[in-house]
Scaffold this motif. Structure first.
Motif, mmCIF file in Angstrom:
data_model
loop_
_atom_site.group_PDB
_atom_site.id
_atom_site.type_symbol
_atom_site.label_atom_id
_atom_site.label_comp_id
_atom_site.label_asym_id
_atom_site.label_seq_id
_atom_site.Cartn_x
_atom_site.Cartn_y
_atom_site.Cartn_z
ATOM 1 N N UNK A 82 0.838 -1.207 0.000
ATOM 2 C CA UNK A 82 0.000 0.000 0.000
ATOM 3 C C UNK A 82 0.871 1.256 0.000
ATOM 4 N N UNK A 83 1.970 1.224 0.745
ATOM 5 C CA UNK A 83 2.876 2.371 0.776
ATOM 6 C C UNK A 83 3.500 2.589 -0.599
ATOM 7 N N UNK A 84 3.829 1.508 -1.296
ATOM 8 C CA UNK A 84 4.387 1.635 -2.641
ATOM 9 C C UNK A 84 3.386 2.300 -3.581
ATOM 10 N N UNK A 85 2.155 1.803 -3.585
ATOM 11 C CA UNK A 85 1.138 2.369 -4.475
ATOM 12 C C UNK A 85 0.867 3.834 -4.109
ATOM 13 N N UNK A 86 0.753 4.125 -2.827
ATOM 14 C CA UNK A 86 0.535 5.506 -2.399
ATOM 15 C C UNK A 86 1.713 6.396 -2.820
ATOM 16 N N UNK A 87 2.918 5.913 -2.612
ATOM 17 C CA UNK A 87 4.099 6.678 -2.996
ATOM 18 C C UNK A 87 4.141 6.966 -4.484
ATOM 19 N N UNK A 88 3.822 5.970 -5.279
ATOM 20 C CA UNK A 88 3.831 6.156 -6.729
ATOM 21 C C UNK A 88 2.727 7.106 -7.165
ATOM 22 N N UNK A 89 1.546 7.004 -6.561
ATOM 23 C CA UNK A 89 0.455 7.924 -6.908
ATOM 24 C C UNK A 89 0.809 9.356 -6.518
ATOM 25 N N UNK A 90 1.374 9.527 -5.330
ATOM 26 C CA UNK A 90 1.796 10.870 -4.909
ATOM 27 C C UNK A 90 2.818 11.439 -5.888
ATOM 28 N N UNK A 91 3.768 10.607 -6.275
ATOM 29 C CA UNK A 91 4.803 11.068 -7.194
ATOM 30 C C UNK A 91 4.204 11.456 -8.538
ATOM 31 N N UNK A 107 7.263 13.556 -1.277
ATOM 32 C CA UNK A 107 6.825 12.475 -0.392
ATOM 33 C C UNK A 107 6.601 11.170 -1.149
ATOM 34 N N UNK A 108 6.259 11.264 -2.412
ATOM 35 C CA UNK A 108 6.147 10.050 -3.216
ATOM 36 C C UNK A 108 7.493 9.365 -3.369
ATOM 37 N N UNK A 109 8.524 10.161 -3.604
ATOM 38 C CA UNK A 109 9.877 9.619 -3.708
ATOM 39 C C UNK A 109 10.332 9.046 -2.373
ATOM 40 N N UNK A 110 10.123 9.796 -1.306
ATOM 41 C CA UNK A 110 10.528 9.334 0.024
ATOM 42 C C UNK A 110 9.832 8.017 0.362
ATOM 43 N N UNK A 111 8.533 7.962 0.157
ATOM 44 C CA UNK A 111 7.774 6.757 0.487
ATOM 45 C C UNK A 111 8.244 5.567 -0.348
ATOM 46 N N UNK A 112 8.446 5.777 -1.626
ATOM 47 C CA UNK A 112 8.911 4.699 -2.494
ATOM 48 C C UNK A 112 10.276 4.187 -2.049
ATOM 49 N N UNK A 113 11.192 5.105 -1.759
ATOM 50 C CA UNK A 113 12.524 4.693 -1.320
ATOM 51 C C UNK A 113 12.480 3.998 0.035
ATOM 52 N N UNK A 114 11.610 4.443 0.931
ATOM 53 C CA UNK A 114 11.464 3.766 2.221
ATOM 54 C C UNK A 114 10.949 2.340 2.046
ATOM 55 N N UNK A 115 10.038 2.145 1.102
ATOM 56 C CA UNK A 115 9.544 0.794 0.818
ATOM 57 C C UNK A 115 10.687 -0.081 0.312
ATOM 58 N N UNK A 116 11.455 0.429 -0.640
ATOM 59 C CA UNK A 116 12.558 -0.359 -1.200
ATOM 60 C C UNK A 116 13.605 -0.666 -0.124
ATOM 61 N N UNK A 117 13.979 0.325 0.649
ATOM 62 C CA UNK A 117 14.962 0.119 1.721
ATOM 63 C C UNK A 117 14.415 -0.834 2.775
ATOM 64 N N UNK A 118 13.163 -0.621 3.189
ATOM 65 C CA UNK A 118 12.554 -1.482 4.207
ATOM 66 C C UNK A 118 12.471 -2.934 3.772
ATOM 67 N N UNK A 119 12.064 -3.157 2.517
ATOM 68 C CA UNK A 119 11.983 -4.527 2.012
ATOM 69 C C UNK A 119 13.365 -5.137 1.832
#
Length: 135
Positions: A82-91, A107-119
C-alpha cells in the motif's frame, strides 16, 4: 508459489503504468510526435513521470514478492504494498503538476525509497535468520 498480496499491488502498479502510457500516447497524438518529446514540455514531463514509475516499481515489487514468498507477515506485505502504491500515486500527481519540488513528488519519492529500503532490510534479515552455514 502463490503470491496473492504481491499480485494485488503488482496489478495496481500495472494500472498506474497503463494510465501513464495512455497520457503519453495522447500527448504524442496531440503534438504529432512519434519519438522523443519533440521539444514539447508537457510530453517531456509525461515521459519522465512514466520513466520514474518504471524505474522504481519493478525492484520494489520484486522485493515485495520475495518477502511474501519467504513468509513475511501478510499485514506487513500489505503495508509495504500500500505504501508503494501511495508513494507512486503521490509522485505521479506531484511531478505531473510541476517539474519543480512538490509535496507529492517529494513524499512520493521518500515513500517509495522507504519501501525499497525497508523490504531490502527485511529480506536481508530473513536471510540472516535462516542462514545455517550453507549458502
Amino acid at each position: 508459489m502463490n503470491l496473492p498480496i504481491t499480485g494485488l499491488y503488482a496489478a495496481l502498479c500495472g494500472l498506474i503504468v497503463v494510465v501513464l502510457v495512455l497520457r503519453i500516447v495522447g500527448l504524442r497524438r496531440k503534438f504529432r510526435v512519434g519519438i522523443g518529446d519533440g521539444g514539447q514540455k508537457p510530453l517531456a514531463q509525461a515521459i519522465r513521470v512514466h520513466g520514474n514509475a518504471v524505474e522504481t516499481m519493478p525492484i520494489a515489487l520484486i522485493l515485495l514478492a520475495i518477502f511474501e514468498a519467504n513468509g513475511g507477515l501478510y499485514w506487513i506485505v500489505h503495508v509495504f504494498g500500500a505504501a508503494l502504491v501511495l508513494g507512486r500515486l503521490l509522485h505521479v500527481l506531484g511531478l505531473s503538476s510541476s517539474i519543480g519540488i512538490t509535496f507529492g513528488r517529494f513524499w512520493g519519492t521518500v515513500l517509495t525509497l522507504l519501501v525499497i529500503i525497508g523490504l531490502a532490510i527485511a529480506n536481508l534479515l530473513g536471510f540472516v535468520a535462516s542462514f545455517n552455514g550453507a549458502v
